[in-house]
Scaffold this motif. Structure first.
Motif, mmCIF file in Angstrom:
data_model
loop_
_atom_site.group_PDB
_atom_site.id
_atom_site.type_symbol
_atom_site.label_atom_id
_atom_site.label_comp_id
_atom_site.label_asym_id
_atom_site.label_seq_id
_atom_site.Cartn_x
_atom_site.Cartn_y
_atom_site.Cartn_z
ATOM 1 N N GLU B 70 0.855 -1.188 0.000
ATOM 2 C CA GLU B 70 0.000 0.000 0.000
ATOM 3 C C GLU B 70 0.889 1.236 0.000
ATOM 4 N N GLY B 71 0.611 2.153 -0.910
ATOM 5 C CA GLY B 71 1.432 3.355 -1.029
ATOM 6 C C GLY B 71 0.660 4.613 -0.693
ATOM 7 N N LEU B 72 1.405 5.625 -0.267
ATOM 8 C CA LEU B 72 0.815 6.947 -0.014
ATOM 9 C C LEU B 72 1.547 7.941 -0.906
ATOM 10 N N CYS B 73 0.800 8.637 -1.764
ATOM 11 C CA CYS B 73 1.420 9.631 -2.634
ATOM 12 C C CYS B 73 1.713 10.889 -1.819
ATOM 13 N N MET B 74 2.971 11.333 -1.860
ATOM 14 C CA MET B 74 3.370 12.498 -1.069
ATOM 15 C C MET B 74 2.914 13.801 -1.738
ATOM 16 N N ASP B 75 2.511 13.703 -3.002
ATOM 17 C CA ASP B 75 2.044 14.904 -3.707
ATOM 18 C C ASP B 75 0.544 15.123 -3.513
ATOM 19 N N CYS B 76 -0.267 14.075 -3.768
ATOM 20 C CA CYS B 76 -1.724 14.275 -3.701
ATOM 21 C C CYS B 76 -2.370 13.548 -2.523
ATOM 22 N N GLU B 77 -1.558 12.858 -1.747
ATOM 23 C CA GLU B 77 -2.013 12.163 -0.538
ATOM 24 C C GLU B 77 -2.987 11.021 -0.805
ATOM 25 N N ALA B 78 -3.001 10.527 -2.033
ATOM 26 C CA ALA B 78 -3.843 9.366 -2.337
ATOM 27 C C ALA B 78 -3.211 8.117 -1.720
ATOM 28 N N VAL B 79 -4.057 7.230 -1.216
ATOM 29 C CA VAL B 79 -3.596 5.931 -0.718
ATOM 30 C C VAL B 79 -4.087 4.884 -1.711
ATOM 31 N N PHE B 80 -3.161 4.004 -2.142
ATOM 32 C CA PHE B 80 -3.528 3.077 -3.224
ATOM 33 C C PHE B 80 -2.771 1.764 -3.089
ATOM 34 N N PRO B 81 -3.310 0.693 -3.701
ATOM 35 C CA PRO B 81 -2.592 -0.587 -3.695
ATOM 36 C C PRO B 81 -1.291 -0.451 -4.487
ATOM 37 N N MET B 82 -0.218 -0.966 -3.943
ATOM 38 C CA MET B 82 1.102 -0.798 -4.565
ATOM 39 C C MET B 82 1.707 -2.182 -4.801
ATOM 40 N N HIS B 83 1.868 -2.524 -6.069
ATOM 41 C CA HIS B 83 2.407 -3.844 -6.379
ATOM 42 C C HIS B 83 3.851 -3.776 -6.850
ATOM 43 N N GLN B 84 4.276 -2.613 -7.351
ATOM 44 C CA GLN B 84 5.653 -2.431 -7.812
ATOM 45 C C GLN B 84 6.180 -1.104 -7.286
ATOM 46 N N LEU B 85 7.503 -1.044 -7.136
ATOM 47 C CA LEU B 85 8.109 0.184 -6.607
ATOM 48 C C LEU B 85 8.130 1.293 -7.653
ATOM 49 N N CYS B 89 1.794 7.152 -8.899
ATOM 50 C CA CYS B 89 0.523 7.311 -8.205
ATOM 51 C C CYS B 89 -0.600 7.219 -9.240
ATOM 52 N N PRO B 90 -1.607 6.379 -9.027
ATOM 53 C CA PRO B 90 -2.669 6.228 -10.027
ATOM 54 C C PRO B 90 -3.557 7.468 -10.148
ATOM 55 N N VAL B 91 -3.466 8.381 -9.194
ATOM 56 C CA VAL B 91 -4.316 9.578 -9.230
ATOM 57 C C VAL B 91 -3.613 10.727 -9.946
ATOM 58 N N CYS B 92 -2.366 11.051 -9.504
ATOM 59 C CA CYS B 92 -1.702 12.239 -10.070
ATOM 60 C C CYS B 92 -0.473 11.891 -10.924
ATOM 61 N N SER B 93 -0.145 10.593 -11.019
ATOM 62 C CA SER B 93 0.973 10.108 -11.848
ATOM 63 C C SER B 93 2.358 10.523 -11.359
ATOM 64 N N HIS B 94 2.454 11.049 -10.146
ATOM 65 C CA HIS B 94 3.777 11.380 -9.613
ATOM 66 C C HIS B 94 4.418 10.169 -8.931
ATOM 67 N N HIS B 95 5.740 10.272 -8.699
ATOM 68 C CA HIS B 95 6.475 9.122 -8.169
ATOM 69 C C HIS B 95 6.905 9.281 -6.714
ATOM 70 N N PHE B 96 6.563 10.405 -6.090
ATOM 71 C CA PHE B 96 6.943 10.582 -4.680
ATOM 72 C C PHE B 96 5.998 9.785 -3.799
ATOM 73 N N THR B 98 5.388 7.033 -0.535
ATOM 74 C CA THR B 98 5.863 6.377 0.683
ATOM 75 C C THR B 98 5.146 5.036 0.806
ATOM 76 N N ILE B 99 5.908 4.020 1.184
ATOM 77 C CA ILE B 99 5.298 2.699 1.351
ATOM 78 C C ILE B 99 4.654 2.628 2.726
ATOM 79 N N LEU B 100 3.354 2.394 2.754
ATOM 80 C CA LEU B 100 2.651 2.271 4.036
ATOM 81 C C LEU B 100 2.646 0.819 4.508
ATOM 82 N N LYS B 101 2.413 -0.084 3.587
ATOM 83 C CA LYS B 101 2.359 -1.513 3.926
ATOM 84 C C LYS B 101 3.030 -2.314 2.824
ATOM 85 N N GLY B 102 3.520 -3.487 3.197
ATOM 86 C CA GLY B 102 4.073 -4.392 2.195
ATOM 87 C C GLY B 102 5.546 -4.716 2.423
#
Lengths: 258, 113
Positions: B70-85, B89-96, B98-102
């Protein structure tokens, strides 16, 4: 049992301090058993890498106390880690006290190359192991006894996968990639690029002969780690080395005068 | 094959914990392995089979809880399922991100005898 870290005798790695007499480091084994009956559930809740991380923090404390800049150099085999060290140790001779810990599965070939530059070096042979761990570094340091305000290079086993998981207590992790590898390595082996702070792109003198795009490799690496820094250089031609030396000098902690 | 080192660390933890509780045998071990922890399960299984031989974990039931990334986008604060590093971000397409879980790699519990 080892008095310093409590390690058991299952260590299959060996450490040799090149240019000194070698003494074997033996560990005794302790076992205690008593017996009881009935099933019990034990809530362990322990990180599997807990032991390694504790020893890594211990190494880190040692480095901090002695104001030592410890760098963990990671890459696939053949990217030029040892060549970069040879070049650096020769060009920067006298600027800092340098020390090197070499990690390879077998032989002292790399340590011999470093020793030839006049630098104090320890070779860790991991045997079948595919990475260095904090425990190996702790023991290598015991024989090495680096002075204060030094720079310690730890050259990890050439492997772009396994060393990523093991904190050694380093200040920074430096990943090296050469232009003869593919420029998509950062997304194929993302963990290593994710955990590094600097990416050195080596062998840039070969760029005219290989289909490797500097822009692409950086783009891929930034997808994994947007904060990653890059230095392009060639140990053969010397191009870009000054940037690496400046980076190093800027990282050496300034001694605080009281 | 860092999976072998991981299995050896699990063995170490299991041996120490069971010795503390005077256990002769471990019936069950529960592990948490995150999706982004860098563990390849086939390699892990292979290492496990070899490493547990003649230890208290030989014959123990192994329960693995896989924790999805599970990832947290540091730009738009979206939380989303994260399968690859490397996925943005699926919402804003940025790469900043943080890994929340996994990243979990834990021994949760043991059932000892």
């Amino acid at each position: 049992m080892c008095a310093t870290c409590g390690c058991d005798s299952n260590a299959s790695s060996s450490i040799q301090h090149i240019g000194e007499h070698n003494h074997p480091h033996d560990h005794a084994h302790e076992h205690d058993h008593s017996h009881s009956h009935g099933k019990t559930i034990v809530a362990v809740e322990k990180d599997i890498l807990h032991e390694n991380n504790l020893l890594a923090q211990r190494n880190r404390g040692y480095f901090d106390a002695k104001n030592i800049l410890a760098l963990n150099l990671v890459s696939s085999p053949g990217s030029g880690k040892t060549s970069l060290l040879e070049r650096t140790l020769t060009d920067m001779k006298g600027e800092f006290p340098f020390y090197v810990i070499e990690g390879d599965q077998q032989t002292t070939r790399d340590a011999d190359r470093i020793h030839a530059t006049g630098t104090k070096v320890a070779q860790i042979n991991t045997g079948k192991g595919c990475h260095l761990d904090a425990h190996m570094i702790l023991h290598a340091l015991q024989g090495m006894k680096p002075v204060e305000n030094a720079v310690l290079f730890i050259e990890n086993v050439g492997n772009l996968v396994c060393p990523a998981m093991f904190d050694l207590g380093e200040k920074e992790r430096v990943v090296i990639i050469s232009v003869t590898e593919g420029d998509d390595k950062p997304i194929k082996y993302p963990d290593m690029f994710h955990t590094s702070t600097l990416c050195i792109i080596n062998k840039v003198d070969l760029l005219p002969y290989v289909p490797f795009s500097l822009d692409k490799v950086k783009e891929y690496a930034r997808q994994v780690n947007p904060a990653l820094e890059f230095i392009e250089l060639s140990c053969t031609s010397g191009e870009g080395l000054s940037g690496w030396y400046q980076w190093l000098k800027a990282k050496v902690p300034v001694t605080e005068t009281v | 094959m860092h999976e072998l080192s991981i299995v050896m660390s699990i063995l170490d933890i299991a041996e120490k914990e069971s010795a503390k509780n005077n256990a002769v045998q471990i019936d069950e071990i529960e592990l948490e392995i995150g999706e982004l922890s860098g563990i390849d399960m086939p390699a892990f299984d292979f290492a496990w089979q070899q490493a547990v031989k003649s230890t208290k974990l030989e014959g123990a039931a192994r329960i693995v809880t896989h924790i999805p990334g599970e990832g947290l986008c540091m730009d738009c604060e979206a939380v989303f399922p994260m399968h690859q590093l490397y996925k943005p971000c699926p919402v804003c397409s940025h790469h900043f991100i943080t890994i929340l879980k996994g990243k979990e790699l834990r021994v949760k519990s043991l059932v000892i005898n």
